[in-house]
Scaffold this motif. Sequence first.
Motif, PDB file in Angstrom:
ATOM      1  N   VAL A 242       3.790   3.205  -5.186  1.00  0.00           N
ATOM      2  CA  VAL A 242       5.059   2.475  -5.265  1.00  0.00           C
ATOM      3  C   VAL A 242       5.248   1.881  -6.662  1.00  0.00           C
ATOM      4  CG1 VAL A 242       6.451   0.650  -4.233  1.00  0.00           C
ATOM      5  CG2 VAL A 242       4.848   1.935  -2.810  1.00  0.00           C
ATOM      6  N   ARG A 243       6.343   2.248  -7.298  1.00  0.00           N
ATOM      7  CA  ARG A 243       6.633   1.779  -8.653  1.00  0.00           C
ATOM      8  C   ARG A 243       7.292   0.398  -8.610  1.00  0.00           C
ATOM      9  NH1 ARG A 243       7.266   5.446 -12.789  1.00  0.00           N
ATOM     10  NH2 ARG A 243       9.093   4.262 -13.504  1.00  0.00           N
ATOM     11  N   PRO A 244       7.136  -0.393  -9.677  1.00  0.00           N
ATOM     12  CA  PRO A 244       7.760  -1.731  -9.729  1.00  0.00           C
ATOM     13  C   PRO A 244       9.287  -1.685  -9.647  1.00  0.00           C
ATOM     14  CG  PRO A 244       6.054  -1.518 -11.410  1.00  0.00           C
ATOM     15  CD  PRO A 244       6.268  -0.148 -10.842  1.00  0.00           C
ATOM     16  N   ASP A 245       9.897  -0.551 -10.084  1.00  0.00           N
ATOM     17  CA  ASP A 245      11.359  -0.465 -10.073  1.00  0.00           C
ATOM     18  C   ASP A 245      11.906   0.151  -8.777  1.00  0.00           C
ATOM     19  OD1 ASP A 245      10.485   2.120 -10.464  1.00  0.00           O
ATOM     20  OD2 ASP A 245      11.724   2.532 -12.230  1.00  0.00           O
ATOM     21  N   TYR A 246      11.032   0.362  -7.787  1.00  0.00           N
ATOM     22  CA  TYR A 246      11.508   0.895  -6.509  1.00  0.00           C
ATOM     23  C   TYR A 246      12.464  -0.114  -5.878  1.00  0.00           C
ATOM     24  CZ  TYR A 246      11.629   2.481  -1.659  1.00  0.00           C
ATOM     25  OH  TYR A 246      12.059   2.903  -0.418  1.00  0.00           O
ATOM     26  N   VAL A 247      13.629   0.386  -5.408  1.00  0.00           N
ATOM     27  CA  VAL A 247      14.625  -0.472  -4.770  1.00  0.00           C
ATOM     28  C   VAL A 247      14.484  -0.340  -3.256  1.00  0.00           C
ATOM     29  CG1 VAL A 247      17.079  -0.978  -4.496  1.00  0.00           C
ATOM     30  CG2 VAL A 247      16.204  -0.183  -6.718  1.00  0.00           C
ATOM     31  N   PHE A 248      14.237  -1.445  -2.581  1.00  0.00           N
ATOM     32  CA  PHE A 248      14.068  -1.427  -1.132  1.00  0.00           C
ATOM     33  C   PHE A 248      15.359  -1.005  -0.444  1.00  0.00           C
ATOM     34  CE2 PHE A 248      10.826  -4.588  -2.416  1.00  0.00           C
ATOM     35  CZ  PHE A 248       9.711  -3.932  -1.908  1.00  0.00           C
ATOM     36  N   ARG A 249      15.206  -0.180   0.609  1.00  0.00           N
ATOM     37  CA  ARG A 249      16.349   0.339   1.353  1.00  0.00           C
ATOM     38  C   ARG A 249      16.263  -0.086   2.810  1.00  0.00           C
ATOM     39  NH1 ARG A 249      15.795   6.461   1.077  1.00  0.00           N
ATOM     40  NH2 ARG A 249      13.570   5.940   1.169  1.00  0.00           N
ATOM     41  N   ALA A 250      17.408  -0.112   3.467  1.00  0.00           N
ATOM     42  CA  ALA A 250      17.423  -0.371   4.905  1.00  0.00           C
ATOM     43  C   ALA A 250      16.617   0.727   5.598  1.00  0.00           C
ATOM     44  CB  ALA A 250      18.857  -0.376   5.428  1.00  0.00           C
ATOM     45  N   GLY A 251      15.788   0.343   6.549  1.00  0.00           N
ATOM     46  CA  GLY A 251      14.948   1.314   7.256  1.00  0.00           C
ATOM     47  C   GLY A 251      13.568   1.470   6.659  1.00  0.00           C
ATOM     48  N   ASP A 252      13.321   0.834   5.508  1.00  0.00           N
ATOM     49  CA  ASP A 252      11.979   0.897   4.919  1.00  0.00           C
ATOM     50  C   ASP A 252      10.959   0.210   5.842  1.00  0.00           C
ATOM     51  OD1 ASP A 252      12.642   2.289   2.669  1.00  0.00           O
ATOM     52  OD2 ASP A 252      12.601   0.564   1.305  1.00  0.00           O
ATOM     53  N   VAL A 253       9.795   0.814   5.955  1.00  0.00           N
ATOM     54  CA  VAL A 253       8.670   0.198   6.658  1.00  0.00           C
ATOM     55  C   VAL A 253       7.559   0.008   5.629  1.00  0.00           C
ATOM     56  CG1 VAL A 253       6.895   0.498   8.424  1.00  0.00           C
ATOM     57  CG2 VAL A 253       9.252   1.207   8.887  1.00  0.00           C
ATOM     58  N   LEU A 254       7.102  -1.233   5.486  1.00  0.00           N
ATOM     59  CA  LEU A 254       6.091  -1.550   4.480  1.00  0.00           C
ATOM     60  C   LEU A 254       4.700  -1.595   5.087  1.00  0.00           C
ATOM     61  CD1 LEU A 254       7.829  -4.527   2.622  1.00  0.00           C
ATOM     62  CD2 LEU A 254       8.210  -2.074   2.344  1.00  0.00           C
ATOM     63  N   PHE A 255       3.729  -1.057   4.362  1.00  0.00           N
ATOM     64  CA  PHE A 255       2.320  -1.186   4.705  1.00  0.00           C
ATOM     65  C   PHE A 255       1.719  -2.140   3.674  1.00  0.00           C
ATOM     66  CE2 PHE A 255       3.701   2.727   6.549  1.00  0.00           C
ATOM     67  CZ  PHE A 255       2.981   2.859   7.728  1.00  0.00           C
ATOM     68  N   LEU A 256       1.294  -3.309   4.140  1.00  0.00           N
ATOM     69  CA  LEU A 256       0.839  -4.354   3.235  1.00  0.00           C
ATOM     70  C   LEU A 256      -0.612  -4.723   3.491  1.00  0.00           C
ATOM     71  CD1 LEU A 256       3.885  -6.782   3.654  1.00  0.00           C
ATOM     72  CD2 LEU A 256       3.587  -5.064   1.874  1.00  0.00           C
TER      73      LEU A 256
ATOM     74  N   ILE B 240       0.836  -1.203   0.000  1.00  0.00           N
ATOM     75  CA  ILE B 240       0.000   0.000   0.000  1.00  0.00           C
ATOM     76  C   ILE B 240       0.872   1.254   0.000  1.00  0.00           C
ATOM     77  CG2 ILE B 240      -1.750   1.299   1.278  1.00  0.00           C
ATOM     78  CD1 ILE B 240      -2.617  -1.359   2.527  1.00  0.00           C
ATOM     79  N   ALA B 241       1.917   1.216   0.818  1.00  0.00           N
ATOM     80  CA  ALA B 241       2.805   2.376   0.935  1.00  0.00           C
ATOM     81  C   ALA B 241       4.128   1.922   1.559  1.00  0.00           C
ATOM     82  CB  ALA B 241       2.168   3.472   1.790  1.00  0.00           C
ATOM     83  N   ILE B 242       5.139   2.781   1.415  1.00  0.00           N
ATOM     84  CA  ILE B 242       6.450   2.550   2.026  1.00  0.00           C
ATOM     85  C   ILE B 242       6.861   3.823   2.751  1.00  0.00           C
ATOM     86  CG2 ILE B 242       8.894   2.039   1.622  1.00  0.00           C
ATOM     87  CD1 ILE B 242       8.064   0.528  -0.895  1.00  0.00           C
ATOM     88  N   GLU B 243       7.319   3.664   3.992  1.00  0.00           N
ATOM     89  CA  GLU B 243       7.771   4.811   4.788  1.00  0.00           C
ATOM     90  C   GLU B 243       9.253   4.643   5.107  1.00  0.00           C
ATOM     91  OE1 GLU B 243       6.801   7.032   9.059  1.00  0.00           O
ATOM     92  OE2 GLU B 243       5.849   5.129   8.543  1.00  0.00           O
ATOM     93  N   ASN B 244       9.983   5.736   5.019  1.00  0.00           N
ATOM     94  CA  ASN B 244      11.405   5.707   5.385  1.00  0.00           C
ATOM     95  C   ASN B 244      11.825   7.110   5.809  1.00  0.00           C
ATOM     96  OD1 ASN B 244      14.348   5.686   5.333  1.00  0.00           O
ATOM     97  ND2 ASN B 244      14.177   3.737   4.259  1.00  0.00           N
ATOM     98  N   GLY B 245      12.287   7.220   7.059  1.00  0.00           N
ATOM     99  CA  GLY B 245      12.773   8.501   7.558  1.00  0.00           C
ATOM    100  C   GLY B 245      11.724   9.598   7.569  1.00  0.00           C
ATOM    101  N   GLY B 246      10.468   9.224   7.808  1.00  0.00           N
ATOM    102  CA  GLY B 246       9.399  10.224   7.864  1.00  0.00           C
ATOM    103  C   GLY B 246       8.764  10.532   6.523  1.00  0.00           C
ATOM    104  N   THR B 247       9.325   9.997   5.446  1.00  0.00           N
ATOM    105  CA  THR B 247       8.769  10.199   4.104  1.00  0.00           C
ATOM    106  C   THR B 247       7.943   8.984   3.711  1.00  0.00           C
ATOM    107  OG1 THR B 247      10.664  11.543   3.423  1.00  0.00           O
ATOM    108  CG2 THR B 247       9.307  10.614   1.671  1.00  0.00           C
ATOM    109  N   VAL B 248       6.733   9.237   3.212  1.00  0.00           N
ATOM    110  CA  VAL B 248       5.833   8.148   2.827  1.00  0.00           C
ATOM    111  C   VAL B 248       5.626   8.163   1.317  1.00  0.00           C
ATOM    112  CG1 VAL B 248       3.525   7.166   3.065  1.00  0.00           C
ATOM    113  CG2 VAL B 248       4.647   8.199   5.047  1.00  0.00           C
ATOM    114  N   ILE B 249       5.830   7.006   0.707  1.00  0.00           N
ATOM    115  CA  ILE B 249       5.560   6.838  -0.730  1.00  0.00           C
ATOM    116  C   ILE B 249       4.279   6.033  -0.841  1.00  0.00           C
ATOM    117  CG2 ILE B 249       6.415   5.894  -2.905  1.00  0.00           C
ATOM    118  CD1 ILE B 249       9.252   6.032  -1.685  1.00  0.00           C
ATOM    119  N   ASP B 250       3.220   6.650  -1.360  1.00  0.00           N
ATOM    120  CA  ASP B 250       1.938   5.943  -1.444  1.00  0.00           C
ATOM    121  C   ASP B 250       1.627   5.463  -2.858  1.00  0.00           C
ATOM    122  OD1 ASP B 250       1.348   8.317  -2.671  1.00  0.00           O
ATOM    123  OD2 ASP B 250      -0.089   8.993  -1.163  1.00  0.00           O
TER     124      ASP B 250
END
Length: 224
Positions: free
Chosen positions: A195-209, A183-193
Amino acid sequence: MFGKRKSEKMSYGIVGLGRFGFALAEELARADVELLVIDHDEEKVQEMREVVENAVLVRSLDKKTLLDTGIQNCDVAVVCIGEQMDTSILTTLHLVSFGIGKVIAKANSAEHGEILEKLGAEVVYPERDMAIRLANRLESASVLDFIQLSEQVNISKLRIPAQAVGRTVLQLDLRSRFGLNIIAIENGGTVIDSVRPDYVFRAGDVLFLSGGREGLRRLNEWAR
């Protein structure tokens, strides 16, 4: 009498200021909605008047008393009476008969909830839902929160598994592997609602599934 003001704000009526009702009223008050709360406990009503403009003390919850409070003018009414099943059922029946858009009622057992549903209320089980959330958080250290929307659909918030860091959404393919949708990805206070297929997961990512509990269980097993 409570009357809905001419505004776009939703109006809510809460009957019962036990722990669940009081906490719900406080949260709705913070959201700055139109709110009416009703209870027979003078001390609780006085306390609630510090945060809510319309807190009404009643001696009973008969049909006339409820109408006198103006709760029939609310968009949503919530019956937060769980311990006294007969009072909960009768109050719910009255509110549904008023034609309120949505009536939500707290239930303490499956039988209680079944009756409330037959009356036309949407039923919530606060104790059961909290237990389910806690159980899912205890099952995996990566799960930060869990909300059950139905038997098939849940919303999970979890830390990105270490194995996923550096991989794209397409490569990880949570949907086909585990039946989970991002549904969305949060990292460092920034939320991506979005999410593109080419998004590269980063350390610290929090996933909303969103997805079923079985899919979340299999993801947790894979993450171990």
